[in-house]
Design an enzyme around this catalytic site. Structure first.
Site, mmCIF file in Angstrom:
data_model
loop_
_atom_site.group_PDB
_atom_site.id
_atom_site.type_symbol
_atom_site.label_atom_id
_atom_site.label_comp_id
_atom_site.label_asym_id
_atom_site.label_seq_id
_atom_site.Cartn_x
_atom_site.Cartn_y
_atom_site.Cartn_z
ATOM 1 N N LYS A 1 14.922 5.064 -1.839
ATOM 2 C CA LYS A 1 14.568 5.833 -3.037
ATOM 3 C C LYS A 1 13.559 6.939 -2.721
ATOM 4 O O LYS A 1 13.510 7.948 -3.420
ATOM 5 C CB LYS A 1 14.071 4.897 -4.144
ATOM 6 N N GLY B 1 -5.131 -3.919 -1.082
ATOM 7 C CA GLY B 1 -5.144 -2.586 -1.684
ATOM 8 C C GLY B 1 -4.969 -2.717 -3.183
ATOM 9 O O GLY B 1 -5.190 -3.795 -3.749
ATOM 10 N N ASN B 2 -4.540 -1.629 -3.851
ATOM 11 C CA ASN B 2 -4.435 -1.746 -5.307
ATOM 12 C C ASN B 2 -3.309 -2.700 -5.717
ATOM 13 O O ASN B 2 -3.493 -3.551 -6.583
ATOM 14 C CB ASN B 2 -4.341 -0.377 -5.997
ATOM 15 N N ARG C 1 4.131 10.061 -4.379
ATOM 16 C CA ARG C 1 3.793 10.932 -3.253
ATOM 17 C C ARG C 1 4.978 11.702 -2.712
ATOM 18 O O ARG C 1 4.853 12.862 -2.332
ATOM 19 C CB ARG C 1 3.213 10.105 -2.107
ATOM 20 N N ASN C 2 6.105 11.044 -2.621
ATOM 21 C CA ASN C 2 7.261 11.715 -2.043
ATOM 22 C C ASN C 2 7.695 12.896 -2.902
ATOM 23 O O ASN C 2 7.995 13.964 -2.406
ATOM 24 C CB ASN C 2 8.415 10.723 -1.874
ATOM 25 N N PHE D 1 0.127 -1.299 9.171
ATOM 26 C CA PHE D 1 -0.741 -2.421 9.564
ATOM 27 C C PHE D 1 0.047 -3.712 9.802
ATOM 28 O O PHE D 1 -0.499 -4.708 10.269
ATOM 29 C CB PHE D 1 -1.801 -2.689 8.481
ATOM 30 N N GLY E 1 -2.009 -5.122 -3.795
ATOM 31 C CA GLY E 1 -2.407 -6.463 -3.345
ATOM 32 C C GLY E 1 -3.350 -7.114 -4.347
ATOM 33 O O GLY E 1 -3.233 -8.305 -4.662
ATOM 34 N N LYS F 1 7.295 -1.369 0.625
ATOM 35 C CA LYS F 1 8.445 -0.480 0.517
ATOM 36 C C LYS F 1 8.470 0.423 1.741
ATOM 37 O O LYS F 1 7.590 1.246 1.941
ATOM 38 C CB LYS F 1 8.345 0.385 -0.737
ATOM 39 N N GLN G 1 6.542 8.334 3.751
ATOM 40 C CA GLN G 1 7.744 7.522 3.973
ATOM 41 C C GLN G 1 9.050 8.316 3.824
ATOM 42 O O GLN G 1 9.937 8.206 4.655
ATOM 43 C CB GLN G 1 7.754 6.347 2.989
#
Lengths: 382, 382
Positions: A209, A11-12, A302-303, A96, A14, A119, A331
């Site tokens: 967090k 992903g970004n 996002r949270n 995953f 990674g 995370k 999350q």
């Protein structure tokens, strides 16, 4: 012996870490020049993503615009990768992880070690709750692969790392020699690493967090000022400290960890996202939310944003997750539920009013407007 | 014996604290119902400010729109106030402190105590630098009045307190009985107080945070993202911790203090000011800056904004102070200079690269663009 480095996930983040590791490996004699990236194969138009990475040296889907070094090689066979790698760096969405671990199991090298950048925590199923506290993702890695697992966490948004903007991260690693080796693999002039021995506390910071960030989102949407938000962040920080001390470690270690990028840095960063202030300020609560914007933003934001959206729209969490995250679970609320369960079992709910309130609001048992009310008699002020 | 409470200062924060104390005194038997506010007399049109406060119960100049309780009485005679008061609460711009103390000296009651809300330090004159570390404003109070002096600091912006928006503050007070009494005087459902015994560390936090806020302003103007800013705030936090440990106290006390509102809370709040993001985003560096906006904003935001303005406009600090603050000196750069001098004397410059860089930039010895460069080899990452 040159160590073989493998990044599991493309992903970004990674892709960012692959770039960093490949550049560091290239100028070092302790790591093999070739750094392998495991790609969950997908087609981009007619082309395979792995082929694109290996020929055009760019992850056009997840990190477009960033050139990857030519010694970062995309692969798709997990078992083959496991048999080759001395250092396995896990950086992929946590859902995953079980599947990937199943693919690696039984195909690892003796003496190999893992590093997790994921995370999150493994949320217990309703029918099979976790025994005590939160279940760590690294424990899943440790038990499946039978190897040590360090963690690398911090205020690290991939788009900024890709642009080589200065930031820092915390490496949690109990073995000092391995920690020094991993630091040489990860550190660059713009990505600065501090080392903490207690791996658990670093990992738990990275998970908890997101609860605080959800609360910060409530705050923003409710129109509170800088004072209140600073208080929410600080109280959240103190509750994380208290939680980690109770379930995972000694007071001294925990304080030291919380003051690192994985604690304080990540909490602050995920509670602000100043770049998105306009989004909040201009959204009037009607009509569809900026779904595309939210999906493509970094995890950390996002949270906060979803907490904000819950208040602005009055919609329940699950509906917003469907609308804004294509149904993907966020999350913060998941972890808040898990924390709530653990605290309830231990009779500790009243000592963690902020995290408890975030859970109750996310699960529809409390109105967001009552959030601050819960903090008026916080144990920190007793 | 009911204690007589006096608030020395009637700016926006002085008015807020007067309101809080007067309301708490009214519903208590331990404090005299009448709470006195010392007003530096001035004419508002034809009327005296003290008369306005006593008849209209509003500080129309510094906290318009907030009703003051009728038992908050404005007075103008310092000596008379000193002879009456058992608790003297200092909340005024630091440059007026020496004059006010001269007016009170020799006119205080036995057993009286002081509380300071003034964020700053006494910057040494060039001809007479301070002996070691920073010189505390409370020491000036202590030595002039011969009484104990507690401190009350935190992420407290007066306009938000006036609106009774939830926030918290830290009371530094070495005497636990007095601390409990002061907490009863100051705490309300929206103004939550934590107590720390070490007064020095609380006061120093309130001063040093302005250096970090100045650095955060550089960051904003240079266009760095959330990662970098989180790193700057955290590194600033760690340098404050290090500084206070070295000059004022033990490690344990210091960590505990830094985690309070006076530390972490105030640092975060003064490094953000999300409400001002638009100001930064829309200013193109040409033309006059939003002077009125800056002068009327709270203290905390000024350091960040001026740091930002230095980069955006390229103008030297003194010129911006003239243009934006009517020539008033900003705390952040003054304190940074003092800290730099203290560190230099002790041969400690290399251990505090962030605070040193803020000083060098503010004094024109370094380009703001080199700010982040100074943090790449930060001792925290060694």
């Amino acid at each position: 012996m040159e160590k073989h480095v493998a990044v599991v996930g493309s992903g970004n983040m990674g892709s960012c870490i692959s770039k960093i590791c490949a550049l560091n490996a290239r100028s070092s004699t302790e790591f093999c020049n070739e750094v392998r990236i495991w790609v969950h194969e997908e087609l981009i138009g007619e082309e395979k993503l792995s082929d694109i990475i290996n020929t055009r040296h760019e992850n056009v889907k997840y990190l477009a615009g960033t050139r990857l070094p030519e010694n970062a090689i995309a692969v798709t066979d997990l078992a083959e990768l496991g048999s080759w790698a001395d250092i396995l760096i896990f950086v992929l969405p946590q859902q995953f992880l079980p599947r990937v671990l199943a693919g690696l199991k039984g195909h690892t090298r003796p003496g190999a070690c893992a590093v997790s950048l994921i995370k999150g925590v493994f949320a217990g199923q309703e029918e099979e709750p976790m025994p005590r506290g939160l279940s760590l993702l690294t424990d899943l890695i440790r038990s499946n692969l039978g190897m040590e697992c360090a963690v690398l966490m911090g205020a690290n948004l991939a788009p900024e790392i890709a642009k080589e903007v200065y930031c820092e991260a915390t490496l949690g690693c109990r073995d000092p020699i391995r920690a020094a080796e991993l630091k040489r693999l990860f550190q660059t002039p713009y990505f600065r690493i501090s080392i903490i021995e207690n791996e658990f506390s670093v990992e738990i910071c990275g998970a908890l967090k997101s609860i605080v960030a959800t609360g910060a989102g409530f705050c923003d949407a409710l129109g509170f000022g800088d004072n209140t938000k600073a208080a929410v962040i600080r109280l959240g920080f103190m509750e994380i400290l208290r939680y980690v001390q109770r379930f995972y470690g000694s007071a001294g270690v925990t304080k030291r960890t919380l003051m690192q990028s994985c604690g304080m840095g990540d909490i602050i960063s995920s509670c602000y996202n100043t770049k998105d202030v306009k989004w909040a300020a201009t959204h009037d609560g009607s009509g569809p939310l900026g779904m595309h914007d939210l999906v493509t933003t970094c995890y950390g934001g996002r949270n906060r944003k979803l907490g904000e959206a819950m208040v602005l729209t009055g919609k329940p969490l699950r509906q917003l997750e469907k609308e804004m995250l294509d149904g993907q679970r966020l999350q913060g609320p998941l972890i808040a539920a898990e924390v709530h369960r653990a605290l309830q079992e231990e009779g500790q709910l009243q000592r963690f009013p902020l995290m408890v309130a975030v859970h109750l609001i996310c699960s529809g048992q409390m109105k967001p407007q009552d959030f601050i009310e819960q903090l008026r008699e916080h144990p920190e002020h007793m």
